[in-house]
Design a protein around this motif. Structure first.
Motif, mmCIF file in Angstrom:
data_model
loop_
_atom_site.group_PDB
_atom_site.id
_atom_site.type_symbol
_atom_site.label_atom_id
_atom_site.label_comp_id
_atom_site.label_asym_id
_atom_site.label_seq_id
_atom_site.Cartn_x
_atom_site.Cartn_y
_atom_site.Cartn_z
ATOM 1 N N ASP A 1 0.773 -1.089 0.106
ATOM 2 C CA ASP A 1 0.373 0.026 -0.320
ATOM 3 C C ASP A 1 0.917 1.312 -0.058
ATOM 4 O OD1 ASP A 1 -1.876 2.161 0.446
ATOM 5 O OD2 ASP A 1 -2.837 1.244 2.248
ATOM 6 N N PRO A 2 1.404 2.066 -0.915
ATOM 7 C CA PRO A 2 2.078 2.854 -1.605
ATOM 8 C C PRO A 2 1.720 3.726 -0.464
ATOM 9 C CG PRO A 2 1.514 1.928 -3.471
ATOM 10 C CD PRO A 2 0.517 1.223 -2.557
ATOM 11 N N THR A 3 -0.097 4.247 -0.724
ATOM 12 C CA THR A 3 0.142 5.763 0.767
ATOM 13 C C THR A 3 -0.457 4.743 2.426
ATOM 14 O OG1 THR A 3 -1.874 4.366 0.287
ATOM 15 C CG2 THR A 3 -2.112 5.877 -0.901
ATOM 16 N N ALA A 4 -0.026 3.779 2.635
ATOM 17 C CA ALA A 4 0.396 3.536 4.420
ATOM 18 C C ALA A 4 -1.166 3.971 4.786
ATOM 19 C CB ALA A 4 0.884 4.121 4.888
ATOM 20 N N ARG A 5 -2.400 3.387 4.066
ATOM 21 C CA ARG A 5 -2.937 3.871 5.153
ATOM 22 C C ARG A 5 -4.331 2.617 4.771
ATOM 23 N NH1 ARG A 5 -5.234 9.020 1.203
ATOM 24 N NH2 ARG A 5 -5.763 7.196 -0.273
ATOM 25 N N TRP A 6 -3.988 1.241 4.382
ATOM 26 C CA TRP A 6 -4.682 0.171 4.612
ATOM 27 C C TRP A 6 -6.068 0.218 3.982
ATOM 28 C CZ3 TRP A 6 -1.410 -3.147 2.394
ATOM 29 C CH2 TRP A 6 -0.370 -3.619 3.526
ATOM 30 N N GLY A 7 -6.431 1.178 2.651
ATOM 31 C CA GLY A 7 -8.310 1.238 2.767
ATOM 32 C C GLY A 7 -8.695 0.447 1.462
ATOM 33 N N VAL A 8 -9.911 0.459 1.573
ATOM 34 C CA VAL A 8 -10.676 -0.346 0.113
ATOM 35 C C VAL A 8 -9.684 0.319 -0.788
ATOM 36 C CG1 VAL A 8 -12.556 -0.960 -0.678
ATOM 37 C CG2 VAL A 8 -12.633 -0.612 1.385
ATOM 38 N N GLY B 1 9.757 -0.547 -7.252
ATOM 39 C CA GLY B 1 10.118 0.867 -5.940
ATOM 40 C C GLY B 1 11.313 0.606 -4.878
ATOM 41 N N TRP B 2 10.891 0.891 -3.138
ATOM 42 C CA TRP B 2 11.496 1.127 -2.200
ATOM 43 C C TRP B 2 10.685 1.489 -1.825
ATOM 44 C CZ3 TRP B 2 15.276 -1.259 -0.375
ATOM 45 C CH2 TRP B 2 16.543 -1.865 -0.870
ATOM 46 N N MET B 3 9.726 1.174 -0.387
ATOM 47 C CA MET B 3 8.824 1.192 0.548
ATOM 48 C C MET B 3 8.912 1.339 1.982
ATOM 49 S SD MET B 3 5.764 1.828 -1.241
ATOM 50 C CE MET B 3 5.760 1.674 -2.437
ATOM 51 N N PRO B 4 8.335 2.131 2.433
ATOM 52 C CA PRO B 4 8.843 1.614 4.385
ATOM 53 C C PRO B 4 8.127 0.781 4.674
ATOM 54 C CG PRO B 4 7.888 4.273 3.825
ATOM 55 C CD PRO B 4 7.801 3.244 2.429
ATOM 56 N N TRP C 1 13.826 -7.780 -1.626
ATOM 57 C CA TRP C 1 14.542 -7.682 -0.265
ATOM 58 C C TRP C 1 14.340 -6.205 0.486
ATOM 59 C CZ3 TRP C 1 16.903 -6.523 -5.590
ATOM 60 C CH2 TRP C 1 17.292 -5.147 -5.496
ATOM 61 N N TRP C 2 14.690 -6.403 1.899
ATOM 62 C CA TRP C 2 14.812 -5.368 3.158
ATOM 63 C C TRP C 2 16.004 -4.157 3.007
ATOM 64 C CZ3 TRP C 2 10.569 -3.651 4.976
ATOM 65 C CH2 TRP C 2 9.218 -5.371 5.009
ATOM 66 N N GLU C 3 15.829 -3.394 3.233
ATOM 67 C CA GLU C 3 17.343 -2.724 4.182
ATOM 68 C C GLU C 3 17.214 -1.783 4.798
ATOM 69 O OE1 GLU C 3 20.759 0.111 2.132
ATOM 70 O OE2 GLU C 3 19.919 -1.445 0.539
ATOM 71 N N ARG C 4 18.115 -1.987 6.147
ATOM 72 C CA ARG C 4 17.529 -0.926 7.333
ATOM 73 C C ARG C 4 18.399 0.262 7.164
ATOM 74 N NH1 ARG C 4 18.666 -3.185 13.370
ATOM 75 N NH2 ARG C 4 17.211 -1.735 13.833
ATOM 76 N N MET C 5 17.925 1.828 7.297
ATOM 77 C CA MET C 5 18.546 2.405 7.000
ATOM 78 C C MET C 5 18.998 3.496 8.091
ATOM 79 S SD MET C 5 18.126 3.543 3.899
ATOM 80 C CE MET C 5 17.074 2.154 3.186
ATOM 81 N N GLU C 6 20.328 4.207 7.823
ATOM 82 C CA GLU C 6 20.641 4.672 9.451
ATOM 83 C C GLU C 6 20.400 5.126 10.681
ATOM 84 O OE1 GLU C 6 23.509 7.489 7.756
ATOM 85 O OE2 GLU C 6 24.795 6.012 6.442
ATOM 86 N N ASN C 7 19.012 5.996 10.458
ATOM 87 C CA ASN C 7 18.233 6.286 10.862
ATOM 88 C C ASN C 7 17.476 4.984 12.318
ATOM 89 O OD1 ASN C 7 16.079 5.159 9.882
ATOM 90 N ND2 ASN C 7 15.180 7.260 9.399
ATOM 91 N N SER D 1 15.564 3.372 10.700
ATOM 92 C CA SER D 1 13.772 1.890 9.632
ATOM 93 C C SER D 1 14.055 1.036 8.445
ATOM 94 C CB SER D 1 13.316 3.716 8.595
ATOM 95 O OG SER D 1 13.891 3.471 7.786
ATOM 96 N N TRP D 2 13.305 0.052 8.043
ATOM 97 C CA TRP D 2 13.312 -0.764 7.548
ATOM 98 C C TRP D 2 12.875 0.075 6.434
ATOM 99 C CZ3 TRP D 2 16.678 -4.393 7.920
ATOM 100 C CH2 TRP D 2 17.078 -4.910 9.290
ATOM 101 N N TRP D 3 13.479 -0.735 5.001
ATOM 102 C CA TRP D 3 13.046 -0.290 3.909
ATOM 103 C C TRP D 3 12.478 -1.801 3.137
ATOM 104 C CZ3 TRP D 3 10.898 4.614 1.184
ATOM 105 C CH2 TRP D 3 10.924 5.541 2.446
ATOM 106 N N ALA D 4 11.441 -1.669 2.457
ATOM 107 C CA ALA D 4 12.032 -2.912 0.966
ATOM 108 C C ALA D 4 11.390 -2.609 -0.124
ATOM 109 C CB ALA D 4 10.080 -4.036 1.535
#
Length: 90
Positions: free
Chosen positions: A11-18, A60-63, A28-34, A36-39
């Protein structure tokens, strides 16, 4: 962290709507310097109805909050855009 490719909901919006959750594939996953994980994911996107609504594959990359396992709760999906052919959805 390399992930075993797997089917996911994206869900590119992260709202998880209809009408925001899409079927996708986690690469794959990647952990950022802060911390947080991104996929890195690919997902199916429906094109604009004005252009025939043909599906597209986006990558693309998504949180992490934008990705869910398929075996988890299924997000509600809006399939109103599906055009029936001879009475059968395509």
């Amino acid at each position: 962290m390399i992930a075993r490719p797997q089917h996911v909901w994206v869900d590119p919006t992260a709202r998880w709507g209809v009408d925001t959750a899409r079927p996708g594939l986690l690469a794959w996953w990647e952990r950022m310097e802060n911390g947080s994980w991104w996929a890195f994911v690919g997902w199916a996107e429906v094109g604009a109805r004005a252009h025939g609504g043909s599906p597209r594959w986006k990558v693309g990359w998504m949180p992490a909050g934008c990705v869910r396992k398929v075996d988890g709760p299924k997000p509600p999906l809006d399939v109103s855009w599906v055009k029936p052919v001879n009475g059968v959805p395509t």
